[in-house]
Motif scaffolding. Structure first.
Motif, PDB file in Angstrom:
ATOM      1  N   LYS A  55       3.410   4.116  -1.602  1.00 25.00           N
ATOM      2  CA  LYS A  55       3.539   4.727  -2.933  1.00 25.00           C
ATOM      3  C   LYS A  55       4.906   5.399  -2.999  1.00 25.00           C
ATOM      4  CE  LYS A  55       1.122   8.001  -5.969  1.00 25.00           C
ATOM      5  NZ  LYS A  55       0.016   8.968  -6.005  1.00 25.00           N
ATOM      6  N   SER A  66       0.817  -1.215   0.000  1.00 29.53           N
ATOM      7  CA  SER A  66       0.000   0.000   0.000  1.00 29.53           C
ATOM      8  C   SER A  66       0.852   1.268   0.000  1.00 29.53           C
ATOM      9  CB  SER A  66      -0.937   0.008   1.207  1.00 29.53           C
ATOM     10  OG  SER A  66      -0.176   0.042   2.398  1.00 29.53           O
ATOM     11  N   HIS A  82      -4.255   8.378   4.284  1.00 32.23           N
ATOM     12  CA  HIS A  82      -2.956   8.628   4.913  1.00 32.23           C
ATOM     13  C   HIS A  82      -2.715  10.085   5.288  1.00 32.23           C
ATOM     14  CE1 HIS A  82      -2.487   4.658   3.252  1.00 32.23           C
ATOM     15  NE2 HIS A  82      -2.458   5.112   2.031  1.00 32.23           N
ATOM     16  N   ALA A  83      -3.724  10.941   5.159  1.00 31.75           N
ATOM     17  CA  ALA A  83      -3.538  12.340   5.560  1.00 31.75           C
ATOM     18  C   ALA A  83      -3.441  12.413   7.085  1.00 31.75           C
ATOM     19  CB  ALA A  83      -4.693  13.190   5.056  1.00 31.75           C
ATOM     20  N   CYS A  84      -2.844  13.483   7.571  1.00 27.70           N
ATOM     21  CA  CYS A  84      -2.650  13.657   9.016  1.00 27.70           C
ATOM     22  C   CYS A  84      -3.025  15.092   9.370  1.00 27.70           C
ATOM     23  CB  CYS A  84      -1.186  13.361   9.357  1.00 27.70           C
ATOM     24  SG  CYS A  84      -0.794  13.528  11.094  1.00 27.70           S
ATOM     25  N   ARG A  96       6.528  13.108   9.317  1.00 24.90           N
ATOM     26  CA  ARG A  96       6.822  13.695   8.017  1.00 24.90           C
ATOM     27  C   ARG A  96       8.230  14.255   8.039  1.00 24.90           C
ATOM     28  NH1 ARG A  96       2.934  15.375   4.258  1.00 24.90           N
ATOM     29  NH2 ARG A  96       3.748  16.769   2.670  1.00 24.90           N
ATOM     30  N   VAL A 132       5.530  10.148   5.715  1.00 20.56           N
ATOM     31  CA  VAL A 132       5.813  10.781   4.426  1.00 20.56           C
ATOM     32  C   VAL A 132       7.260  11.283   4.441  1.00 20.56           C
ATOM     33  CG1 VAL A 132       5.188  12.692   2.877  1.00 20.56           C
ATOM     34  CG2 VAL A 132       3.400  11.508   4.171  1.00 20.56           C
ATOM     35  N   ILE A 145       8.988  10.381  -1.755  1.00 20.54           N
ATOM     36  CA  ILE A 145       9.219  11.165  -2.972  1.00 20.54           C
ATOM     37  C   ILE A 145      10.628  11.741  -2.901  1.00 20.54           C
ATOM     38  CG2 ILE A 145       8.479  13.175  -4.339  1.00 20.54           C
ATOM     39  CD1 ILE A 145       5.730  12.945  -2.987  1.00 20.54           C
ATOM     40  N   ARG A 204      -0.480  16.952   5.110  1.00 16.85           N
ATOM     41  CA  ARG A 204      -0.287  17.182   6.532  1.00 16.85           C
ATOM     42  C   ARG A 204      -0.805  18.576   6.841  1.00 16.85           C
ATOM     43  NH1 ARG A 204       2.262  14.379  10.827  1.00 16.85           N
ATOM     44  NH2 ARG A 204       2.573  15.846  12.509  1.00 16.85           N
ATOM     45  N   GLU A 252       4.121  11.079  14.386  1.00 20.31           N
ATOM     46  CA  GLU A 252       3.423  12.351  14.118  1.00 20.31           C
ATOM     47  C   GLU A 252       4.317  13.579  14.188  1.00 20.31           C
ATOM     48  OE1 GLU A 252      -0.447  12.547  16.090  1.00 20.31           O
ATOM     49  OE2 GLU A 252      -0.409  10.369  16.260  1.00 20.31           O
ATOM     50  N   GLU A 256      -0.153  15.327  -0.773  1.00 18.67           N
ATOM     51  CA  GLU A 256       1.224  15.460  -0.265  1.00 18.67           C
ATOM     52  C   GLU A 256       1.604  16.866   0.181  1.00 18.67           C
ATOM     53  OE1 GLU A 256       2.647  13.906  -3.815  1.00 18.67           O
ATOM     54  OE2 GLU A 256       1.815  11.948  -3.346  1.00 18.67           O
ATOM     55  N   ASN A 302       2.020   5.167   7.221  1.00 21.60           N
ATOM     56  CA  ASN A 302       1.477   6.473   6.826  1.00 21.60           C
ATOM     57  C   ASN A 302       2.480   7.624   6.947  1.00 21.60           C
ATOM     58  OD1 ASN A 302      -1.234   5.343   6.418  1.00 21.60           O
ATOM     59  ND2 ASN A 302      -1.277   5.180   8.648  1.00 21.60           N
ATOM     60  N   ARG A 316      -5.038  10.153  10.206  1.00 28.31           N
ATOM     61  CA  ARG A 316      -4.831  10.527  11.605  1.00 28.31           C
ATOM     62  C   ARG A 316      -5.464  11.895  11.840  1.00 28.31           C
ATOM     63  NH1 ARG A 316      -5.020  10.691  16.196  1.00 28.31           N
ATOM     64  NH2 ARG A 316      -3.406  11.048  17.759  1.00 28.31           N
ATOM     65  N   GLY A 339       1.003   2.296   3.714  1.00 27.29           N
ATOM     66  CA  GLY A 339       0.564   3.673   3.508  1.00 27.29           C
ATOM     67  C   GLY A 339       1.660   4.710   3.569  1.00 27.29           C
ATOM     68  N   VAL A 340       2.903   4.285   3.383  1.00 27.43           N
ATOM     69  CA  VAL A 340       4.022   5.239   3.413  1.00 27.43           C
ATOM     70  C   VAL A 340       4.146   5.894   2.032  1.00 27.43           C
ATOM     71  CG1 VAL A 340       6.556   5.383   3.489  1.00 27.43           C
ATOM     72  CG2 VAL A 340       5.303   4.148   5.275  1.00 27.43           C
ATOM     73  N   ARG A 341       4.525   7.169   2.029  1.00 21.70           N
ATOM     74  CA  ARG A 341       4.727   7.889   0.773  1.00 21.70           C
ATOM     75  C   ARG A 341       6.158   8.394   0.721  1.00 21.70           C
ATOM     76  NH1 ARG A 341       5.114   8.754  -3.781  1.00 21.70           N
ATOM     77  NH2 ARG A 341       4.168  10.356  -5.065  1.00 21.70           N
ATOM     78  N   TRP A 388      -1.838  11.872   1.875  1.00 23.59           N
ATOM     79  CA  TRP A 388      -0.541  12.168   2.501  1.00 23.59           C
ATOM     80  C   TRP A 388      -0.352  13.659   2.794  1.00 23.59           C
ATOM     81  CZ3 TRP A 388      -0.196   8.267  -1.436  1.00 23.59           C
ATOM     82  CH2 TRP A 388       0.038   6.981  -0.934  1.00 23.59           C
ATOM     83  N   GLY A 433      -6.262   4.980   6.870  1.00 20.98           N
ATOM     84  CA  GLY A 433      -4.926   5.410   7.281  1.00 20.98           C
ATOM     85  C   GLY A 433      -4.824   6.872   7.668  1.00 20.98           C
ATOM     86  N   TRP A 479       2.750   8.364  10.791  1.00 26.93           N
ATOM     87  CA  TRP A 479       2.220   9.683  10.431  1.00 26.93           C
ATOM     88  C   TRP A 479       3.241  10.799  10.644  1.00 26.93           C
ATOM     89  CZ3 TRP A 479      -1.760   6.659  12.999  1.00 26.93           C
ATOM     90  CH2 TRP A 479      -2.807   6.276  12.150  1.00 26.93           C
TER      91      TRP A 479
END
Lengths: 415, 358
Positions: A314, A312, B298-300, A366, A349, A334, B317, A391, B333, A347, B283, A330-332, B315, B281, A364
């Motif tokens: 990307k 899952s 997957h958004a937070c 980033r 990023v 880039i 935030r 988070e 993103e 999740n 939060r 759910g990890v992104r 994704w 997913g 979660w």
């Protein structure tokens, strides 16, 4: 010119630990030449380019890192390419020409017809076979790879003027204060063995001048004190500049990409350039997936076979994931380099960042950079064994090894 | 109770005035809870005094009306009338001939709403008007109500007192006899500075101390805190209204029509409105999500207010007092750190530092 008489030896200057300071914190636990770009050590890219030269006899890496730091890599790459690769340690920096000269007996032991010399921190497509053909056609002692850059950027490098018809190097000046030319030296050369005579001439001149000074004025004595050590010979100022316009040196212009890898930011950019080159040279190294059985892949992505990626997730474009990394659901990801043994939890990023060995990125969380490869904090770097808790947001920051971040940071250097 | 008790929402107290004129999504949630409380004490009609385009409000007013079975009308000022002027404007709606008092509530505050006790207090004291007051730690920042502690009779008001005169301030909740309207003319007037002092001078103004929490939520940060206090109170009084489940942490108010995907973690202190879709997913913490919002995978989101019909991309935030106006779209993103985004905008690049996105 029978090919049996032709033998090429390649020399790659890898520098040493005192030179990689701008590459911190990534150079703290690995020599910069072994830092992975597009999943391969930096030095691997010029080495595999050298491998494409016909009649390549041997590859030497010259630097002043400890031998043991390169031993493992050198033996594995020798096996893989079936060409001897040797690491030669300098006792101290001698300049690129001085270093070459110091090891002339090793380099000449196969009696090569040509010596390819290049700097490890150069990122380009290394069109060495074409350049070698051009060099033979010119009939000079040396040929330089050159590229056109913007006039504003040119003064960071060696600027040069070439004859538009014959491609002869007419003038060469290193990092000039005023604009000379938008054509610059790429740090990739092909020489005939006469280069050793040219370097020897510089030594002789130096010795003569030093003797002269000793005999003469007080003023000369002072300037001698400032002078470089007698066995330090730079290729650019000491060889290229004086020999320009003497029908000894020629240029070969590349229209492809070219960058210098001085900073971690540039390493991320260059990783992307090498990944896109894989599209043409080694497409089997690039990952693919649409999210059904394996992760969704966008653009050019390298994933080490031992890395575990949740379907899952990307990933891409411009992502390189090293050995044993674990990328959660759910990890992104880039534009980033994920080094060995990193864990990225659900999740999270990561954008425009380099995540150091054994680091952990929480759920979660980033980790992001603005993506300006030239700015000091343009990408976010997490040093070895860093930990970003759930988070937490880390933006445009550099985090030194073994740090735990439990609150969000922005534009900071965490010591 | 069968009495007909109109209520009016003023546009802001003196210390909450900075929120005036803004199309602020916070109104929806807050109004809902106070109107619900008004309904419980027999209020049958609510007049919203507003000073911005009513169409923004009208949509959700219809929902309220049917859901609470209460009549809601708007009285719109065309020029700023202060905190008292709007009452003169709505005079016909507030007076029904019964002589019964009416409530005036400030939309910038959130508190517990002990309206039944207020009615009882007002009747017992027999004054012309009763205001609710709340105790504060630093009275020097506010207008202090100087009152007899025993009876609650208001003596006078002292604006930002330098020496201690009391620690009770106007909480922005009033119960007024219709005769108060005779003291207000249709021009810009401050109820706190011009009307109440005169009633106090006539010995006809009383103050009741508000039990429980009170919060001026004219500022978004205060709003988020207000929401937390409100949900805390709800936990004590009506815990069945709060969501439960393995993906819920702390106090979460989840509309029955909202859909939550797999692998989400929601809470603490989150309110999710009608028809919202929260994909897998995601939060969410310390945030309000208004009606019709879609939050993609997957958004937070933390410490933020998401306005009606917004979408938040995969994704993305969104944090640190980000406020998304109605119908804002945050692309995939994107990172928003304290962005205040006006309605109908698309956020295509990250907002690294708190700023207003026009």
């Amino acid at each position: 010119m029978g090919s049996s008489e032709e033998r090429v030896v390649a020399v790659i200057m890898v520098g040493g630990p005192t030179k990689g300071t701008r590459f911190r914190p990534l150079s703290l636990n690995i020599p910069k030449p072994l830092f992975p770009l597009a999943g391969q050590p930096m030095v691997h890219h010029p080495i595999s380019a050298c491998r494409r030269i016909p009649n390549l006899a041997q590859i030497f890496l010259i630097g002043f890192y400890e031998e043991k730091e390169f031993a493992l890599y050198v033996s594995s790459i020798s096996n893989e390419l079936r060409v001897p690769v040797r690491y030669l340690k300098e006792d101290k920096p001698h300049g690129s020409a001085g270093g070459l000269y110091n090891f002339r007996d090793y380099i000449m032991e196969d009696n090569p017809s040509h010596v390819v010399l290049l700097n490890c921190d150069v990122c380009c497509s290394f069109p060495l076979p074409q350049m070698l053909e051009a060099h033979k056609g010119y009939g000079g002692m040396g040929t330089l790879l050159v590229i056109k850059v913007s006039a504003e950027a040119a003064n960071q490098f060696g600027e040069l003027v070439a004859d538009p018809v014959t491609n002869e190097l007419l003038h060469y000046t290193e990092k000039p204060e005023t604009f000379v030319s938008d054509l610059i030296n790429c740090g990739v050369y092909i020489f005939t063995p006469n280069i050793f005579t040219a370097i020897e001439d510089v030594f002789m001149q130096r010795k003569d001048r030093a003797n002269l000074r000793r005999a003469t004025s007080f003023e000369a004595l002072q300037s001698a004190a400032k002078a470089l050590p007698p066995d330090y010979v730079r290729l650019d100022q000491d060889i290229l500049s004086p020999l320009a316009g003497k029908k000894e040196l020629y240029t070969y212009e590349t229209l492809d990409f070219w960058e210098q890898i001085k900073t971690p930011g540039m390493s991320l950019k260059c990783s992307g350039l090498y990944l896109s080159q894989f599209r043409h040279t080694s497409p089997q190294l690039l990952a693919a997936g649409d999210g059904t059985r394996s992760a969704t892949i966008i653009g050019d992505v390298y994933i080490h076979p031992s890395a575990k990626i949740h379907p899952s997730a990307k990933i891409g474009p411009n992502v390189s994931i090293s050995a044993n990394a674990r990328i959660g659901a759910g990890v992104r990801l880039i534009s980033c380099i994920i080094l060995d043994d990193v864990e990225i939890k659900e999740n999270a990023v990561v954008i425009h960042a380099i995540i150091g060995w054994k680091s952990s990125i929480g759920k979660w969380s980033r980790v992001q950079g603005e993506g300006d490869y030239n700015a000091k904090l343009g990408i976010t770097i997490l040093g070895e064994a860093g930990s970003v808790e759930d988070e937490v947001v880390v933006i445009n920051s550099i985090v030194l090894p073994n740090k735990t971040l439990n609150i969000s940071v922005q534009e900071e250097i965490i010591l | 109770m069968s009495r007909r008790l109109p209520a009016s929402f003023g546009p802001g107290t003196e210390h909450g005035e900075n929120s005036r004129g803004k199309d602020k999504p916070s109104l929806e949630l807050l109004s809902f809870h106070s109107i619900e409380a008004l309904k419980e004490v027999g209020v049958t009609e609510v007049v919203l005094a507003i000073n911005y385009q009513p169409e923004v409000m009208l949509n959700f007013l219809k929902d309220f009306e049917s859901k609470l079975d209460i009549k809601i009308t708007c009285s719109q000022e065309t020029e700023p009338l202060g905190t008292a002027g709007p009452l003169a404007l709505a005079r016909d709606k507030l007076i029904d001939g019964s002589g019964e008092p009416f409530f005036v509530l400030n939309s910038d505050v959130i508190s517990e709403y002990p309206f039944a006790e207020l009615i009882k207090f007002h009747k017992a004291r027999g004054g012309e008007a009763t205001i609710m007051v709340t105790k504060v730690d630093e009275p020097s920042k506010y207008g202090v109500v100087v009152m007899e502690e025993e009876t609650g009779k208001v003596d006078r008001f002292v604006e930002k007192p330098k020496i201690f005169v009391g620690n009770k301030i106007n909480a922005g909740i009033y119960l007024l006899n219709p005769s108060v309207l005779d003291r207000i003319s249709l021009k810009p007037t401050s109820i706190e500075k011009e009307v109440f002092p005169k009633i106090a001078a006539d010995q006809k103004l009383y103050a009741m101390v508000l039990p429980g929490f009170w919060m001026d939520i004219g500022q978004p940060r205060d709003y988020i805190t207000g929401l937390r206090l409100y949900l805390d109170a709800l936990r004590k009084k009506s815990p069945y209204k709060l969501a439960v489940g393995p993906h819920i942490v702390g106090n979460v108010l989840l509309h029955e029509t909202a859909v939550i995907g797999e692998g989400c973690l929601i809470g603490p202190d989150v309110a999710i409105g009608q028809g919202c879709v929260v994909e897998s997913g995601v939060r969410l913490s310390r945030s309000t999500v208004m009606r019709g919002v879609r939050i993609k995978k997957h958004a937070c989101i933390s410490s933020s207010i998401i306005g009606w019909h917004c979408t938040v991309g995969q994704w993305a935030r969104v944090e640190n007092m980000t406020i998304l106006g109605e119908d804002v779209h945050v692309c995939d993103e994107i990172y928003s750190n304290g962005g205040v985004v006006l309605p109908h905008k698309e956020v295509k690049s990250s907002i690294l530092k708190p700023e207003i996105v026009m």
